[in-house]
Design a protein around this motif. Structure first.
Motif, short mmCIF file in Angstrom:
data_model
loop_
_atom_site.label_atom_id
_atom_site.label_comp_id
_atom_site.label_asym_id
_atom_site.label_seq_id
_atom_site.Cartn_x
_atom_site.Cartn_y
_atom_site.Cartn_z
N GLY A 40 64.86 45.28 75.48
CA GLY A 40 65.28 45.58 76.84
C GLY A 40 66.74 45.31 77.12
O GLY A 40 67.14 45.19 78.28
N LYS A 41 67.53 45.21 76.06
CA LYS A 41 68.96 44.95 76.26
C LYS A 41 69.67 46.22 76.68
O LYS A 41 69.27 47.33 76.33
N LYS A 42 70.73 46.07 77.44
CA LYS A 42 71.51 47.22 77.88
C LYS A 42 72.36 47.75 76.73
O LYS A 42 72.77 47.00 75.86
N GLY A 43 72.59 49.02 76.74
CA GLY A 43 73.47 49.64 75.75
C GLY A 43 72.75 50.30 74.59
O GLY A 43 73.39 50.92 73.75
N ALA A 44 71.42 50.20 74.53
CA ALA A 44 70.69 50.80 73.41
C ALA A 44 70.78 52.32 73.46
O ALA A 44 71.03 52.96 72.43
#
Length: 73
Positions: A40-44
């Motif tokens: 759920g990290k941003k930037g994927a």
């Protein structure tokens, strides 16, 4: 071979030359961005898009060079 080099089947030793080489393999980019997406990290999604665009530019460049070489023959 590139999957082995990317460290998909075994961990890559941190700080080694092998780790530096594995950083440029597409398999490693894909696995890292998949891990980011699952966590759920941003930037994927941005990373997926950049990888896709990089490969399209690479394939386009190779095909244009191939066409230029075949025109000369």
């Amino acid at each position: 071979f590139t999957s082995l080099l990317a460290g998909l089947y075994f961990p890559v030793v941190s700080g080694s030359t092998l780790e530096k080489i594995s950083m440029v393999t597409p398999q490693r980019w894909f696995i890292k961005s998949t891990e980011m997406f699952m966590a759920g990290k941003k930037g994927a999604f941005t990373q997926y898009t950049l990888i896709f665009l990089a490969f399209m530019v690479l394939f386009f460049t190779i095909s244009m060079i191939s066409l230029k070489l075949s025109e000369k023959e």
